[in-house]
Write a protein that holds these residues in place. Sequence first.
Motif, PDB file in Angstrom:
ATOM      1  N   LEU A  37       0.855  -1.202   0.000  1.00 15.21           N
ATOM      2  CA  LEU A  37       0.000   0.000   0.000  1.00 15.21           C
ATOM      3  C   LEU A  37       0.890   1.252   0.000  1.00 15.21           C
ATOM      4  O   LEU A  37       2.103   1.165   0.231  1.00 15.21           O
ATOM      5  CB  LEU A  37      -0.930  -0.009   1.217  1.00 15.21           C
ATOM      6  CG  LEU A  37      -1.822  -1.254   1.368  1.00 15.21           C
ATOM      7  CD1 LEU A  37      -2.733  -1.118   2.580  1.00 15.21           C
ATOM      8  CD2 LEU A  37      -2.648  -1.488   0.112  1.00 15.21           C
ATOM      9  N   HIS A  38       0.266   2.401  -0.220  1.00 15.97           N
ATOM     10  CA  HIS A  38       1.039   3.643  -0.330  1.00 15.97           C
ATOM     11  C   HIS A  38       0.442   4.728   0.561  1.00 15.97           C
ATOM     12  O   HIS A  38       0.340   5.886   0.146  1.00 15.97           O
ATOM     13  CB  HIS A  38       1.040   4.128  -1.779  1.00 15.97           C
ATOM     14  CG  HIS A  38       1.462   3.081  -2.761  1.00 15.97           C
ATOM     15  ND1 HIS A  38       0.580   2.168  -3.298  1.00 15.97           N
ATOM     16  CD2 HIS A  38       2.678   2.773  -3.259  1.00 15.97           C
ATOM     17  CE1 HIS A  38       1.241   1.339  -4.107  1.00 15.97           C
ATOM     18  NE2 HIS A  38       2.517   1.690  -4.099  1.00 15.97           N
ATOM     19  N   CYS A  39      -0.016   4.377   1.746  1.00 16.32           N
ATOM     20  CA  CYS A  39      -0.736   5.336   2.592  1.00 16.32           C
ATOM     21  C   CYS A  39       0.132   6.568   2.857  1.00 16.32           C
ATOM     22  O   CYS A  39       1.315   6.448   3.193  1.00 16.32           O
ATOM     23  CB  CYS A  39      -1.121   4.684   3.918  1.00 16.32           C
ATOM     24  SG  CYS A  39      -2.081   3.182   3.679  1.00 16.32           S
ATOM     25  N   LYS A  40      -0.515   7.735   2.760  1.00 13.55           N
ATOM     26  CA  LYS A  40       0.240   8.993   2.859  1.00 13.55           C
ATOM     27  C   LYS A  40       0.791   9.246   4.256  1.00 13.55           C
ATOM     28  O   LYS A  40       1.643  10.108   4.436  1.00 13.55           O
ATOM     29  CB  LYS A  40      -0.678  10.163   2.486  1.00 13.55           C
ATOM     30  CG  LYS A  40      -1.014  10.259   1.016  1.00 13.55           C
ATOM     31  CD  LYS A  40      -1.677  11.611   0.736  1.00 13.55           C
ATOM     32  CE  LYS A  40      -2.272  11.667  -0.652  1.00 13.55           C
ATOM     33  NZ  LYS A  40      -3.534  10.899  -0.756  1.00 13.55           N
ATOM     34  N   HIS A  41       0.258   8.529   5.256  1.00 11.86           N
ATOM     35  CA  HIS A  41       0.693   8.803   6.626  1.00 11.86           C
ATOM     36  C   HIS A  41       1.587   7.677   7.171  1.00 11.86           C
ATOM     37  O   HIS A  41       1.888   7.661   8.364  1.00 11.86           O
ATOM     38  CB  HIS A  41      -0.522   8.927   7.530  1.00 11.86           C
ATOM     39  CG  HIS A  41      -1.269   7.632   7.702  1.00 11.86           C
ATOM     40  ND1 HIS A  41      -1.463   6.747   6.681  1.00 11.86           N
ATOM     41  CD2 HIS A  41      -1.855   7.080   8.795  1.00 11.86           C
ATOM     42  CE1 HIS A  41      -2.148   5.710   7.113  1.00 11.86           C
ATOM     43  NE2 HIS A  41      -2.389   5.884   8.407  1.00 11.86           N
ATOM     44  N   CYS A  42       2.010   6.748   6.304  1.00 12.14           N
ATOM     45  CA  CYS A  42       2.712   5.548   6.787  1.00 12.14           C
ATOM     46  C   CYS A  42       3.914   5.917   7.660  1.00 12.14           C
ATOM     47  O   CYS A  42       4.855   6.571   7.202  1.00 12.14           O
ATOM     48  CB  CYS A  42       3.172   4.717   5.589  1.00 12.14           C
ATOM     49  SG  CYS A  42       4.124   3.281   6.088  1.00 12.14           S
ATOM     50  N   ASP A 101      -8.133   4.051   8.427  1.00 15.96           N
ATOM     51  CA  ASP A 101      -8.152   5.499   8.554  1.00 15.96           C
ATOM     52  C   ASP A 101      -8.368   6.073   7.168  1.00 15.96           C
ATOM     53  O   ASP A 101      -8.454   5.331   6.191  1.00 15.96           O
ATOM     54  CB  ASP A 101      -6.832   6.017   9.173  1.00 15.96           C
ATOM     55  CG  ASP A 101      -5.649   5.376   8.505  1.00 15.96           C
ATOM     56  OD1 ASP A 101      -5.490   5.606   7.309  1.00 15.96           O
ATOM     57  OD2 ASP A 101      -4.906   4.609   9.168  1.00 15.96           O
ATOM     58  N   ARG A 102      -8.435   7.388   7.079  1.00 15.53           N
ATOM     59  CA  ARG A 102      -8.779   7.979   5.776  1.00 15.53           C
ATOM     60  C   ARG A 102      -7.757   7.616   4.694  1.00 15.53           C
ATOM     61  O   ARG A 102      -8.084   7.516   3.521  1.00 15.53           O
ATOM     62  CB  ARG A 102      -8.928   9.506   5.888  1.00 15.53           C
ATOM     63  CG  ARG A 102      -7.618  10.230   6.066  1.00 15.53           C
ATOM     64  CD  ARG A 102      -7.816  11.736   6.036  1.00 15.53           C
ATOM     65  NE  ARG A 102      -8.335  12.179   7.337  1.00 15.53           N
ATOM     66  CZ  ARG A 102      -9.411  12.922   7.499  1.00 15.53           C
ATOM     67  NH1 ARG A 102     -10.092  13.298   6.449  1.00 15.53           N
ATOM     68  NH2 ARG A 102      -9.796  13.292   8.704  1.00 15.53           N
ATOM     69  N   PHE A 103      -6.502   7.415   5.076  1.00 14.23           N
ATOM     70  CA  PHE A 103      -5.461   7.126   4.082  1.00 14.23           C
ATOM     71  C   PHE A 103      -5.494   5.663   3.644  1.00 14.23           C
ATOM     72  O   PHE A 103      -5.308   5.361   2.477  1.00 14.23           O
ATOM     73  CB  PHE A 103      -4.085   7.511   4.622  1.00 14.23           C
ATOM     74  CG  PHE A 103      -4.052   8.958   5.033  1.00 14.23           C
ATOM     75  CD1 PHE A 103      -4.101   9.954   4.080  1.00 14.23           C
ATOM     76  CD2 PHE A 103      -4.031   9.315   6.373  1.00 14.23           C
ATOM     77  CE1 PHE A 103      -4.107  11.294   4.448  1.00 14.23           C
ATOM     78  CE2 PHE A 103      -4.038  10.640   6.746  1.00 14.23           C
ATOM     79  CZ  PHE A 103      -4.086  11.636   5.794  1.00 14.23           C
ATOM     80  N   HIS A 104      -5.752   4.755   4.601  1.00 13.78           N
ATOM     81  CA  HIS A 104      -5.949   3.355   4.214  1.00 13.78           C
ATOM     82  C   HIS A 104      -7.154   3.238   3.277  1.00 13.78           C
ATOM     83  O   HIS A 104      -7.150   2.441   2.350  1.00 13.78           O
ATOM     84  CB  HIS A 104      -6.174   2.476   5.447  1.00 13.78           C
ATOM     85  CG  HIS A 104      -4.903   1.959   6.039  1.00 13.78           C
ATOM     86  ND1 HIS A 104      -4.264   2.584   7.079  1.00 13.78           N
ATOM     87  CD2 HIS A 104      -4.142   0.886   5.720  1.00 13.78           C
ATOM     88  CE1 HIS A 104      -3.168   1.918   7.374  1.00 13.78           C
ATOM     89  NE2 HIS A 104      -3.063   0.886   6.565  1.00 13.78           N
ATOM     90  N   GLU A 105      -8.178   4.035   3.553  1.00 12.38           N
ATOM     91  CA  GLU A 105      -9.382   3.939   2.721  1.00 12.38           C
ATOM     92  C   GLU A 105      -9.121   4.361   1.281  1.00 12.38           C
ATOM     93  O   GLU A 105      -9.866   3.985   0.380  1.00 12.38           O
ATOM     94  CB  GLU A 105     -10.510   4.760   3.329  1.00 12.38           C
ATOM     95  CG  GLU A 105     -11.059   4.130   4.592  1.00 12.38           C
ATOM     96  CD  GLU A 105     -12.481   4.577   4.896  1.00 12.38           C
ATOM     97  OE1 GLU A 105     -13.288   4.688   3.962  1.00 12.38           O
ATOM     98  OE2 GLU A 105     -12.768   4.806   6.082  1.00 12.38           O
ATOM     99  N   GLU A 106      -8.083   5.173   1.050  1.00 11.66           N
ATOM    100  CA  GLU A 106      -7.729   5.519  -0.338  1.00 11.66           C
ATOM    101  C   GLU A 106      -7.114   4.301  -1.045  1.00 11.66           C
ATOM    102  O   GLU A 106      -7.028   4.262  -2.268  1.00 11.66           O
ATOM    103  CB  GLU A 106      -6.728   6.682  -0.352  1.00 11.66           C
ATOM    104  CG  GLU A 106      -7.357   8.012   0.054  1.00 11.66           C
ATOM    105  CD  GLU A 106      -6.315   9.107   0.246  1.00 11.66           C
ATOM    106  OE1 GLU A 106      -5.143   8.921  -0.117  1.00 11.66           O
ATOM    107  OE2 GLU A 106      -6.699  10.158   0.797  1.00 11.66           O
ATOM    108  N   GLU A 107      -6.655   3.328  -0.259  1.00  8.50           N
ATOM    109  CA  GLU A 107      -5.993   2.144  -0.820  1.00  8.50           C
ATOM    110  C   GLU A 107      -6.891   0.910  -0.784  1.00  8.50           C
ATOM    111  O   GLU A 107      -6.861   0.089  -1.692  1.00  8.50           O
ATOM    112  CB  GLU A 107      -4.723   1.828  -0.008  1.00  8.50           C
ATOM    113  CG  GLU A 107      -3.755   2.998   0.145  1.00  8.50           C
ATOM    114  CD  GLU A 107      -2.855   3.157  -1.058  1.00  8.50           C
ATOM    115  OE1 GLU A 107      -2.430   2.134  -1.609  1.00  8.50           O
ATOM    116  OE2 GLU A 107      -2.588   4.306  -1.466  1.00  8.50           O
ATOM    117  N   VAL A 108      -7.642   0.780   0.302  1.00 11.33           N
ATOM    118  CA  VAL A 108      -8.512  -0.396   0.491  1.00 11.33           C
ATOM    119  C   VAL A 108      -9.896   0.114   0.904  1.00 11.33           C
ATOM    120  O   VAL A 108     -10.013   0.803   1.918  1.00 11.33           O
ATOM    121  CB  VAL A 108      -7.963  -1.325   1.612  1.00 11.33           C
ATOM    122  CG1 VAL A 108      -8.826  -2.567   1.745  1.00 11.33           C
ATOM    123  CG2 VAL A 108      -6.518  -1.696   1.356  1.00 11.33           C
TER     124      VAL A 108
END
Length: 384
Positions: free
Chosen positions: A28-33, A126-133
């Motif tokens: 994944l590429h979450c922005k907050h990783c 979270d909102r960033f995971h939701e952009e990926e999954v």
Amino acid sequence: MVHLMEILRYRPVPASAVFFGITRRCPLHCKHCSTSSMLDSEEYPEQMFRKFAESFTPENRPEFVLMSGGEALLRPRLVREIAELARAAGSRSHVLSGLYFADRGRIPRPLKRAIDAVDHFSASLDRFHEEEVPRASVFRILRELLDEGKDVSLQLTGLGPDDPYLADITAEVRREFDDRVPMLVAPISPHGRADAWLLKRMPLPKSTVDPSPCAVSAWPVIGFNGQVTACGNQDVMDGKVPLPPHLYLGHIARDDWPTIKERALENPMVRAIRAAGPEYLMDRHGSTGAEGSSGGNGGSIGDGCGSAGYCETCWVLSKDTAVPRAVRELADRPATRLIERQTESLLVEAGPLAFARQYGIAKYADLVSLGHDPSRRTPAGSLA
Ligand code: SF4
């Protein structure tokens, strides 16, 4: 089987658990990783992690083994083997996943076997995971596991108590799962990819410095490269700040669990940080006192703290030779041991909700107890 509340009950108990960061890789590429993970990030041989888990015995083992990454379920066989080794010794296990496989229909077989092997399964959302999954895919996987009787939880992150995303997602999880899925809600940590855009909390003006124990230094953390530290502070794990010598506990290529446990329990600086916190130590024993410290810290079940001042003070404690010298002198006094025992007892007595309030977002702390049936508590191990 183990509820999130039971894992958190042990959170202040030194060496009662160990974190395994079994890979830094993640698709994944979450922005907050917080670990800046990518698919081609570092990964070290499985054998090193397996060998360390093989050193658990019924007589000397952690109560809990917690696995994460990167994405731990990129190594499903290793997750399963560590969980099986832990169980054979009497320990219980937990894995945290970003559910990168959730929109592929059924859970792939090797991953399902890994999930079946652990005692608690936790998903990040979270909102960033939701952009990926997609949220719906995460819910589908959780429902499948819940229906099989698995203990599951969610680890949610957000921008703070007033983040509308958190209000929305927590309400929907409660509705969707009839309050059967506990949630640990924490602020996004200003590390890794979030470091570039997240506004850091500003240090508060310092007045007097009271003891402020660092409970997250209770559980040793194995980094993806096998290095073991007293906490999982991401800046330290990433080498962004030089590893403070007092936080180094060893390396799993050389050291087994009894050795790491002994160091975690006996290292005088780690004991002092657990009992009094870094700012108090600097203020009390340093040649110049603590500077710009704010007190308190944040982060999730696996993180070190993220607040400005608190951890930064910890990182420089050994540079001021007056601090380790004073701590060493005090370490073996009966009064010091007594204070340490009392601090631990107070933190244990305060319980999981107090931990979630202090290290997560207080407004949502009660959500860690959703679905908890205290009568189901398993009588493994003993608390302080
Ligand atoms: S104060 Fe921060 S850096 Fe120091 S042990 Fe605690 S979490 Fe780690």
